[in-house]
Write a protein that holds these residues in place. Sequence first.
Motif, short mmCIF file in Angstrom:
data_model
loop_
_atom_site.label_atom_id
_atom_site.label_comp_id
_atom_site.label_asym_id
_atom_site.label_seq_id
_atom_site.Cartn_x
_atom_site.Cartn_y
_atom_site.Cartn_z
N PHE A 52 -13.52 -14.64 -1.46
CA PHE A 52 -13.16 -13.49 -2.30
C PHE A 52 -11.75 -13.62 -2.91
O PHE A 52 -11.60 -13.51 -4.13
CB PHE A 52 -13.30 -12.19 -1.50
CG PHE A 52 -13.09 -10.95 -2.29
CD1 PHE A 52 -14.13 -10.36 -2.99
CD2 PHE A 52 -11.84 -10.34 -2.35
CE1 PHE A 52 -13.95 -9.21 -3.73
CE2 PHE A 52 -11.64 -9.18 -3.09
CZ PHE A 52 -12.70 -8.62 -3.78
N PHE B 290 0.83 -1.20 0.00
CA PHE B 290 0.00 0.00 0.00
C PHE B 290 0.86 1.25 0.00
O PHE B 290 0.38 2.36 -0.19
CB PHE B 290 -0.92 0.03 1.22
CG PHE B 290 -1.92 -1.08 1.21
CD1 PHE B 290 -2.75 -1.27 0.11
CD2 PHE B 290 -2.04 -1.95 2.28
CE1 PHE B 290 -3.67 -2.29 0.08
CE2 PHE B 290 -2.95 -2.98 2.25
CZ PHE B 290 -3.77 -3.16 1.15
N PHE C 100 -16.25 -7.41 3.98
CA PHE C 100 -17.20 -6.79 3.06
C PHE C 100 -18.61 -6.96 3.61
O PHE C 100 -19.09 -8.09 3.73
CB PHE C 100 -17.07 -7.42 1.67
CG PHE C 100 -15.67 -7.35 1.14
CD1 PHE C 100 -15.04 -6.13 0.99
CD2 PHE C 100 -14.98 -8.50 0.80
CE1 PHE C 100 -13.74 -6.04 0.51
CE2 PHE C 100 -13.67 -8.42 0.32
CZ PHE C 100 -13.06 -7.20 0.18
N ALA D 164 -9.75 -5.33 -0.41
CA ALA D 164 -10.02 -5.95 -1.70
C ALA D 164 -8.74 -6.01 -2.53
O ALA D 164 -8.42 -7.03 -3.15
CB ALA D 164 -11.11 -5.19 -2.44
N GLN D 165 -7.98 -4.91 -2.52
CA GLN D 165 -6.73 -4.89 -3.28
C GLN D 165 -5.74 -5.90 -2.71
O GLN D 165 -5.11 -6.65 -3.45
CB GLN D 165 -6.13 -3.47 -3.23
CG GLN D 165 -4.87 -3.38 -4.08
CD GLN D 165 -4.27 -1.99 -4.08
OE1 GLN D 165 -4.62 -1.15 -3.25
NE2 GLN D 165 -3.36 -1.75 -5.00
N ASP D 166 -5.65 -5.91 -1.40
CA ASP D 166 -4.74 -6.82 -0.72
C ASP D 166 -5.04 -8.28 -1.08
O ASP D 166 -4.14 -9.10 -1.19
CB ASP D 166 -4.88 -6.62 0.79
CG ASP D 166 -3.90 -7.45 1.59
OD1 ASP D 166 -2.73 -7.06 1.60
OD2 ASP D 166 -4.30 -8.48 2.15
N LEU D 167 -6.34 -8.57 -1.27
CA LEU D 167 -6.75 -9.94 -1.55
C LEU D 167 -6.77 -10.24 -3.04
O LEU D 167 -7.29 -11.27 -3.46
CB LEU D 167 -8.13 -10.20 -0.94
CG LEU D 167 -8.17 -10.08 0.58
CD1 LEU D 167 -9.59 -10.03 1.09
CD2 LEU D 167 -7.43 -11.23 1.25
N GLY D 168 -6.23 -9.32 -3.86
CA GLY D 168 -6.02 -9.65 -5.26
C GLY D 168 -6.94 -8.97 -6.26
O GLY D 168 -6.91 -9.32 -7.43
N ALA D 169 -7.76 -8.01 -5.83
CA ALA D 169 -8.69 -7.37 -6.76
C ALA D 169 -8.01 -6.17 -7.43
O ALA D 169 -7.44 -5.32 -6.74
CB ALA D 169 -9.94 -6.91 -6.02
N ASN D 170 -8.12 -6.10 -8.78
CA ASN D 170 -7.59 -4.91 -9.46
C ASN D 170 -8.61 -3.78 -9.38
O ASN D 170 -9.70 -3.95 -8.83
CB ASN D 170 -7.21 -5.24 -10.90
CG ASN D 170 -8.39 -5.73 -11.73
OD1 ASN D 170 -9.52 -5.30 -11.51
ND2 ASN D 170 -8.13 -6.63 -12.65
N GLU E 152 -2.10 -5.96 -5.19
CA GLU E 152 -3.01 -7.05 -5.55
C GLU E 152 -2.29 -8.23 -6.17
O GLU E 152 -2.86 -9.32 -6.27
CB GLU E 152 -4.12 -6.54 -6.49
CG GLU E 152 -3.65 -6.02 -7.84
CD GLU E 152 -3.53 -4.50 -7.86
OE1 GLU E 152 -3.11 -3.93 -6.82
OE2 GLU E 152 -3.83 -3.89 -8.90
N MET F 79 -10.76 -13.92 -6.89
CA MET F 79 -9.85 -12.97 -7.52
C MET F 79 -8.69 -13.71 -8.20
O MET F 79 -8.17 -13.28 -9.21
CB MET F 79 -9.30 -11.98 -6.49
CG MET F 79 -10.31 -11.02 -5.93
SD MET F 79 -11.16 -10.04 -7.19
CE MET F 79 -12.75 -10.81 -7.21
N HIS G 243 -1.12 -11.43 2.19
CA HIS G 243 -2.44 -10.96 2.57
C HIS G 243 -2.39 -10.34 3.96
O HIS G 243 -1.48 -10.59 4.73
CB HIS G 243 -3.46 -12.10 2.53
CG HIS G 243 -3.79 -12.53 1.12
ND1 HIS G 243 -4.57 -13.61 0.85
CD2 HIS G 243 -3.42 -12.02 -0.07
CE1 HIS G 243 -4.68 -13.75 -0.47
NE2 HIS G 243 -3.97 -12.80 -1.04
#
Lengths: 361, 303
Positions: free
Chosen positions: A98, A52, A87, B205-211, A73, A102, A78
Amino acid sequence: MAQLEIRNVTRCFGDLIAVDNVSLNVEAGEFFTLLGPSGCGKTTLLRMIAGFDLPDSGQILLDGKDLANIPAEKRPIHTVFQSYALFPHMTVAENISFPLRMARRSKAEINKMLHVALEQVHLTDKASAYPHELSGGQNQRVALARGLVNRPLLLLLDEPLGALDAKLRQEMQIDLINLQREVGITFVFVTHAQVEALALSHRIAVMDQGKIVQVDEPAKLYSFPKTRFVADFIGHINQFEAQVVKPSHGHLCLAISGLGEIIAPPLEGVVAGDKGVFAIRPEQVRISAHSELTELKNHFSGVVHDLLYRGEVSLYKVKLANGAMNEALLPNSAPGRAELFEVGDTVNLGWRHDAGIFFHD
Amino acid sequence: MTDSGHKHTRAARLAKYLMGGPPLLFLLLLFAVPSVIMVLASFRYPGEFGGLAPLTAADPNTLQGVTLETYQFFFSDLIYIKVFIKSFFMALATTLICLIMAYPLALLIALSPKKNRNLMVLMVILPFASNFLIRVYAWMIILGPQSVLSQLVNNFLHLFGNAPVHLLFSPFAVLIAMVYVHLPFMVLPLYSNLEKHDPSLLDAAQDLGANGWQRFWRVTFPLSLPGIFSGSALVFIPVLGMFAIPDILGGTGDMLIGNLIKEQFIGTRDWPFGSTLSIMLTIAVLLIAWLAAKLGGHRGHYA
């Protein structure tokens, strides 16, 4: 080769150096903790590992590969967030699967891995519940399962137990240790709670003002802190201003103003006249009404100033002749034991000559 | 103890009535009563010079009493249903265009630094500061045959050998003004929804792989559905009943339900039929609102 290598990483925000030339190695399968007070840079470091944030200088390597150009990503890393960040519009099963979706895993694979993850965190019967229908502890476990389900190389945990009450936190600590052993994934855990760090970790890195102060196993860190900061931050410790009288081979002779001379464990490289601080843990200080402690080399008398009854132990704050406060810890193993002192009682304090540490200024 | 507690609840109840009473009375007198009058009027005959025909009259040749004639009339000619359908599609098109335009804007405001957000919201609602009719008439000038826009469009069409078009007095003019007038009603509920999203969800979401694309469609969009529904209702329902914009910017063929109803009361002076049309519009709106609530309801529980 270490699994995670942090090489000379620095990150600044304006004038503030949040992470200052940090180098660390984390081995595969290790439960590694970054411990420090808030604002010490541990979360910034964690965010850089997750992707990040990027270091201003230095490198972060995972299995020898530089992560600099890999976005968050795409990293096999993780995170379990402090707020869990589940979520809210997805069920437990949807949340946990999730990362699998992905990663474009097949339906059969997703179902299998989801099933295993749900079992691991004992939430099989809650699969179709929404996060707002679960307790804090259950949501915590959902966040853990979601972080682990796709088998990352590294799981980062950002104060994940902070929001739980004390009793639940202890249960979760045990669950966390067992889970980590079971899955064998490297954990990097960030916390400011030293008790938690000591209980969970294989190794702990203590951070202060952006720097790593000491990296050690919990017992070593507690018993042999390298700096006054570490000694003070991990657990409680009594501190006295002291001066070296005579550094002899087997021990150190120190003078504490107003109290006299004491014998302390030896320290390399000190000469007579060096100033510093002598520190000793409360549980190493013995307390007694009688003069039986005179057999110890270091013994003083004082007056009980404060008394904190904590159930399993009692903490006595004793005022010594030089005005310094000394804390002593007594286990309350025998109910109604004879040596329960009252505030105002005169008592004897003593500790062994090989207890305590001298910190050279 | 019990006594004072009792007094307290009585005082609290009195305060509740005093505070809730006046607005309740206002709604009852100015909404419920007229609605009932409207329903009753729809079963009457029109008066000779507007108003309603008497329930009983001495002369048996004059219209009198109650009837279902207006309802029969409504369903006897497809033209009215067609106007309803046309209005429905106008409202749908306006809502969709507003949504497509408002979403990026609302997202932009929600993602801006906090200190800039209020200013940006103010700019969205600033057009309300000038009169509605003036804003609609402004479009007459913008879309008029002498306007720069009209000439640009027609020059462009001329290049490809097409005949010139009239922008004004067309469904296009009505649609563009409908979108313009109602856009803030879509932006504001969307913004207030998006602003409340927890940014850590996107990190997760990004951390878990989502673009970026997946983060939007899997997290931001589903979480914004309640905002989309309330914004759509705030646009769709007023557009369905709007008569001023088609009156000013529309051609003779661009009549919507609102114009039809207005025409019954002011033009042909057929109050019972005007009432019937209004009731049909109310039923249509309630039906759509019910459908939207059904669609949005089970997704709205987490909001």
